[in-house]
Design a protein around this motif. Structure first.
Motif, PDB file in Angstrom:
ATOM      1  N   SER A 129       1.360  77.274  59.207  1.00  0.00           N
ATOM      2  CA  SER A 129       2.339  77.684  60.298  1.00  0.00           C
ATOM      3  C   SER A 129       3.624  77.862  59.389  1.00  0.00           C
ATOM      4  O   SER A 129       4.635  78.886  60.116  1.00  0.00           O
ATOM      5  CB  SER A 129       2.798  76.438  61.399  1.00  0.00           C
ATOM      6  OG  SER A 129       3.196  75.286  60.526  1.00  0.00           O
ATOM      7  N   SER A 133       5.863  81.370  59.821  1.00  0.00           N
ATOM      8  CA  SER A 133       7.196  81.288  60.387  1.00  0.00           C
ATOM      9  C   SER A 133       8.145  81.993  59.408  1.00  0.00           C
ATOM     10  O   SER A 133       9.121  82.671  59.745  1.00  0.00           O
ATOM     11  CB  SER A 133       7.719  79.878  60.458  1.00  0.00           C
ATOM     12  OG  SER A 133       6.890  79.272  61.528  1.00  0.00           O
ATOM     13  N   ILE A 267       6.720  73.399  64.251  1.00  0.00           N
ATOM     14  CA  ILE A 267       5.844  74.255  64.960  1.00  0.00           C
ATOM     15  C   ILE A 267       4.327  73.451  64.559  1.00  0.00           C
ATOM     16  O   ILE A 267       3.662  73.297  63.635  1.00  0.00           O
ATOM     17  CB  ILE A 267       5.522  75.618  64.300  1.00  0.00           C
ATOM     18  CG1 ILE A 267       6.949  76.302  64.319  1.00  0.00           C
ATOM     19  CG2 ILE A 267       4.652  76.582  64.824  1.00  0.00           C
ATOM     20  CD1 ILE A 267       7.514  76.497  65.865  1.00  0.00           C
ATOM     21  N   SER A 269       0.626  72.752  64.133  1.00  0.00           N
ATOM     22  CA  SER A 269      -0.299  73.187  63.133  1.00  0.00           C
ATOM     23  C   SER A 269      -1.354  72.420  63.143  1.00  0.00           C
ATOM     24  O   SER A 269      -2.139  72.013  61.894  1.00  0.00           O
ATOM     25  CB  SER A 269       0.167  73.236  61.902  1.00  0.00           C
ATOM     26  OG  SER A 269      -0.388  74.251  60.881  1.00  0.00           O
ATOM     27  N   ILE A 316       9.982  80.641  68.161  1.00  0.00           N
ATOM     28  CA  ILE A 316       8.997  79.758  68.488  1.00  0.00           C
ATOM     29  C   ILE A 316       8.000  80.453  68.756  1.00  0.00           C
ATOM     30  O   ILE A 316       6.646  80.043  68.421  1.00  0.00           O
ATOM     31  CB  ILE A 316       9.424  78.636  69.504  1.00  0.00           C
ATOM     32  CG1 ILE A 316      10.655  77.902  68.978  1.00  0.00           C
ATOM     33  CG2 ILE A 316       8.315  77.635  70.010  1.00  0.00           C
ATOM     34  CD1 ILE A 316      11.368  77.010  69.996  1.00  0.00           C
ATOM     35  N   THR A 320       3.842  80.030  66.893  1.00  0.00           N
ATOM     36  CA  THR A 320       3.276  78.852  67.414  1.00  0.00           C
ATOM     37  C   THR A 320       1.878  79.635  67.872  1.00  0.00           C
ATOM     38  O   THR A 320       0.833  78.895  67.732  1.00  0.00           O
ATOM     39  CB  THR A 320       4.105  78.441  68.602  1.00  0.00           C
ATOM     40  OG1 THR A 320       5.488  77.842  68.222  1.00  0.00           O
ATOM     41  CG2 THR A 320       3.192  77.428  69.683  1.00  0.00           C
ATOM     42  N   TYR A 324      -1.939  78.698  66.141  1.00  0.00           N
ATOM     43  CA  TYR A 324      -2.690  78.159  67.146  1.00  0.00           C
ATOM     44  C   TYR A 324      -4.065  79.039  67.124  1.00  0.00           C
ATOM     45  O   TYR A 324      -5.437  78.514  66.779  1.00  0.00           O
ATOM     46  CB  TYR A 324      -2.337  77.969  68.442  1.00  0.00           C
ATOM     47  CG  TYR A 324      -3.332  77.686  69.509  1.00  0.00           C
ATOM     48  CD1 TYR A 324      -3.947  76.164  69.561  1.00  0.00           C
ATOM     49  CD2 TYR A 324      -3.921  78.684  70.453  1.00  0.00           C
ATOM     50  CE1 TYR A 324      -4.754  76.160  70.748  1.00  0.00           C
ATOM     51  CE2 TYR A 324      -4.737  78.414  71.673  1.00  0.00           C
ATOM     52  CZ  TYR A 324      -5.161  76.949  71.497  1.00  0.00           C
ATOM     53  OH  TYR A 324      -5.960  76.301  72.669  1.00  0.00           O
TER      54      TYR A 324
END
Length: 392
Positions: A129, A133, A267, A269, A316, A320, A324
């Motif tokens: 993540s 990001s 975030i 993960s 975000i 996210t 996922y």
């Protein structure tokens, strides 16, 4: 530094920064130039939306071609296409802008897929993540200075716009041709399996796979709001007392950059669906759109508060959902399905201009942004109700 902040990854992030720097200027110049040439909000929305609509169309094929030809070979060709697109802006009008946006869309489909898939495959799961990001963070850094630079260029004259576009095209090409992307082990192991997955089947998975469907609906909704903001804020700001489009976009992008870096370790993960986390994020998005809508009567306080909230939501939502999905999608079809998910994000941004332009023409910018707030609120309930399908 190691992991997502090691030198090879930093070089890729810097290339991302250069590649997306032109858009931070173009996103302001085209609406202003379009209005000066007499274009309606609908026409401006179509020109702006053509970029990511084209990107969406080509994403499902990008992963396959990169897999067959190799990321470096594809990257070098794409940088040439992108350079030509930027040159088109320097000597054409609205029709040329539309063609340039479409060419940019094609190049972005391949560029972003190559880098994001490479990051996902190369990094360990626990820091995946962070890499996603940081990729997104560097794509937003140009948005801090770009909008103010665009306003200055607009006031000084379009000749300066041509000079800046040529410089960006050349600099991005030079840096891009020296970049190196290693083919990750997981990618090599899965390449044979992925080759057997048809594009048509991947589109069916959008509705059959509950994880992909849930994330795609949320991303599509959020992206419609982001697209409406990007396309029409340069024009709406003129109706807000003490409002300035450059300052708004700078605040929004600055918030994205700060939040993406500050929250990169927060975030989720772990492959689980965090319902409360996503509901709260979608409520932030709805509040941001509401503040922007009320700015026409409430003034600059609402306007700039909306910018900060919008930036927080942007920081975000995408990493996210992408992280996922990188856990819950089937390995053999993961890259193709991730491409489809990212295509839904592209479609949303495109629809934000194409669908919301007519609303702004028929009613007002304030009304249009109120609609954005309402669809964000609806997505909030969807996120809460779908939490039951999370991975255990």
């Amino acid at each position: 530094m190691g992991g997502a902040l090691s030198w090879p990854f930093l070089r890729l992030y810097f290339l991302v920064l250069l590649y997306f720097s032109a858009n931070s200027i173009i996103n302001v110049i085209i609406p202003l130039q379009g209005e000066a040439l007499g274009a309606s909000n609908t026409a401006i929305g179509i020109i702006m939306g053509a970029y990511l609509f084209t990107t969406m169309f080509f994403r499902p094929w990008a992963g396959r071609i990169i897999q067959k030809q190799g990321p470096i070979k594809v990257l070098r060709i794409i940088l040439l296409v992108n350079g030509f697109a930027l040159l088109l802006y320097t000597f054409t009008g609205l029709g040329g802008y539309l063609a340039a946006r479409m060419l940019q869309g094609v190049s972005t489909a391949f560029f972003s897929m190559a880098l994001q898939i490479g990051i996902i495959d190369a990094l360990p799961e626990k820091v995946r993540s962070q890499g996603i990001s940081l990729y997104s963070l560097f794509s937003y850094i140009p948005g801090i200075i770009g909008p103010l630079l665009a306003i200055g260029i607009w006031q000084a004259g379009m000749d300066y716009f041509s000079i800046v576009m040529i410089a960006i095209a050349l600099f991005t090409g030079v840096v891009g041709y020296s970049a190196k992307i290693d083919k990750g082990e997981s990618r090599a192991e899965n390449s044979a399996g992925e080759a057997e997955i048809s594009t048509l089947k991947s589109f069916k998975e959008l509705f059959k796979n509950p994880f992909l469907f849930k994330c795609s609906v949320l991303m599509l909704t959020a992206s419609i709001v982001f697209g409406a903001i990007t396309t029409f804020i340069p024009l709406y700001a003129m109706q807000v007392e003490s409002g300035n489009a450059g300052v708004y976009l700078m605040l929004q992008a600055g918030t994205v950059v700060y939040a993406r870096f500050a929250l990169r370790k927060r975030i989720p993960s772990d492959g689980r669906w965090h319902s409360a986390f996503m509901v709260g994020t979608m409520l932030i998005l709805a509040s941001a759109a509401l503040c922007v809508s009320l700015a026409s009567t409430g003034g600059a306080v609402f306007f700039y508060t909306g910018a900060i909230l919008m930036g927080a939501a942007q920081a975000i939502i995408y990493p996210t959902l992408t992280t996922y999905l990188s856990f819950v999608l089937p390995k053999l079809s993961r890259n193709m399905l991730l491409g489809l998910f990212i295509a839904m994000a592209d479609l949303g941004v495109s629809l934000g201009g194409v669908m919301m332009g007519p609303l702004a023409d028929l009613f007002s910018y304030s009304f249009m942004y109120m609609i954005c707030a309402l669809i964000s609120l609806a997505a909030t309930f969807f996120a809460y109700e779908r939490r039951k399908i999370a991975i255990e």
